[in-house]
Design an enzyme around this catalytic site. Structure first.
Site, mmCIF file in Angstrom:
data_model
loop_
_atom_site.group_PDB
_atom_site.id
_atom_site.type_symbol
_atom_site.label_atom_id
_atom_site.label_comp_id
_atom_site.label_asym_id
_atom_site.label_seq_id
_atom_site.Cartn_x
_atom_site.Cartn_y
_atom_site.Cartn_z
ATOM 1 N N LEU A 182 0.839 -1.196 0.000
ATOM 2 C CA LEU A 182 0.000 0.000 0.000
ATOM 3 C C LEU A 182 0.878 1.253 0.000
ATOM 4 C CD1 LEU A 182 -2.729 -1.013 2.609
ATOM 5 C CD2 LEU A 182 -2.892 -1.039 0.126
ATOM 6 N N CYS A 183 0.250 2.380 -0.332
ATOM 7 C CA CYS A 183 0.901 3.685 -0.329
ATOM 8 C C CYS A 183 1.535 3.937 1.042
ATOM 9 C CB CYS A 183 -0.149 4.743 -0.646
ATOM 10 S SG CYS A 183 0.384 6.424 -0.400
ATOM 11 N N PRO A 184 2.752 4.403 1.176
ATOM 12 C CA PRO A 184 3.614 4.953 0.125
ATOM 13 C C PRO A 184 4.667 3.962 -0.390
ATOM 14 C CG PRO A 184 4.555 5.525 2.234
ATOM 15 C CD PRO A 184 3.380 4.612 2.512
ATOM 16 N N MET A 185 4.518 2.667 -0.035
ATOM 17 C CA MET A 185 5.598 1.731 -0.359
ATOM 18 C C MET A 185 5.895 1.615 -1.868
ATOM 19 S SD MET A 185 6.687 1.236 2.513
ATOM 20 C CE MET A 185 8.065 0.257 1.966
#
Lengths: 77, 158
Positions: free
Chosen positions: A13-16
C-alpha cells in the site's frame, strides 16, 4: 508493453510502491523501461504524478483484474 | 537544490503518526527534502523505552510516569477501545505490509528525512537528550523550524 526491468509491488500500500520505485529507478539505465506491478489502485494516479515530479517518462498503465502494470521510461539520471 | 518540506508532529496518536511518516517518506520520492519537527505529545515517539535519568522535580517525575507512550505503543485517536481497536489495526497493517512506527522511523532516516526534537517540550516534560532515540538529528526551537518553513513549499501540522 515491453519492459527491461520489473519491480514487484504486489500487495503493498501507499507509500511503499513509490518508495520502491524511487529506489529501483536508480538501477535502471537511461533509455530502459521499468515495469511496476501493483495492486494499489492509487498507482493509476500516483505513477504519472511521480513521473512528472521526477522528470521521467510515463508510458501508461495496463489493468488485469485487480493488478496494475505501470510503465516508466527512464529518460534522465 | 531540492525543495524543502516541514511537518510539525504535535500528536502521538498512532494514526496521525502514520500519516506523518507516509507524508515525509512519500515527499522524498517526489523530490522534496522533508524535516519533521516533533513537539508536545509527538516527542514521545522519539523517546527511548527507558529514560537513563529521572527528571528533577516531582511534577516532571509524575508527568514522565503518566506520559509513557512510545513509538511501539501508540494508540489510535479513535477506535482504541481499551486497546482492542488498536491491536486489530496493527494486525491489519501487518497483513497489508504497512511498516510499524519504529520501522517507519528507520525507513524515513534511510531516505534522508530530518528529525528534530523540540527543546521546549523536552524541558517541560523533563526529557534529556540522552533519552531520545539515535535517529534524532537535532534538538532545536521555533526559529530553526521557521527558518526551514520559510524555504519550504509544503508545511504541515499534524
Amino acid at each position: 508493453m515491453k519492459a527491461d526491468i520489473t519491480l514487484d509491488c504486489y500487495g503493498l500500500l501507499c507509500p511503499m510502491p513509490i518508495i520502491k520505485i524511487t529506489q529501483k529507478i536508480k538501477e535502471v539505465p537511461v533509455g530502459q523501461v521499468l515495469e511496476v506491478i501493483s495492486t494499489d489502485e492509487g498507482i493509476k494516479s500516483d505513477l504519472p504524478a511521480w513521473c512528472s515530479s521526477n522528470g521521467q517518462e510515463f508510458l501508461g498503465i495496463e489493468q488485469e483484474d485487480d493488478t496494475y502494470k505501470g510503465y516508466v521510461k527512464k529518460i534522465k539520471d | 537544490m531540492d525543495d524543502e518540506m516541514t511537518i510539525i508532529v504535535f500528536s502521538n496518536d498512532l494514526d496521525r503518526i502514520l500519516a506523518s511518516f507516509i507524508l515525509s517518506t512519500g515527499a522524498v520520492t517526489m523530490g522534496l527534502k522533508p524535516t519533521m519537527f516533533f513537539t508536545f505529545w509527538g516527542l514521545n515517539v522519539l523517546k527511548k523505552e527507558k529514560a537513563t535519568r529521572s527528571p528533577a522535580g516531582w511534577i516532571k517525575k509524575m508527568m514522565s510516569l503518566i506520559n509513557r507512550r512510545r513509538a511501539d505503543s501508540l494508540k489510535l485517536s479513535q477506535f482504541h477501545m481499551f486497546g482492542i481497536g488498536t491491536a486489530f489495526m496493527k494486525k491489519i497493517m501487518n497483513k497489508s505490509k504497512i511498516p510499524s512506527v519504529p520501522e517507519m522511523i528507520t525507513m524515513a532516516k534511510e531516505l534522508g528525512v530530518k528529525i528534530i526534537a523540540c527543546t521546549t517540550t523536552m524541558e517541560i516534560m523533563g526529557v534529556h537528550q540522552d533519552d531520545l532515540i539515535e535517529e534524532v538529528d537535532n534538538v532545536a526551537g521555533v526559529a530553526t523550524y521557521l527558518s526551514t518553513a520559510k524555504l519550504s513549499k509544503v508545511n504541515l501540522f499534524v
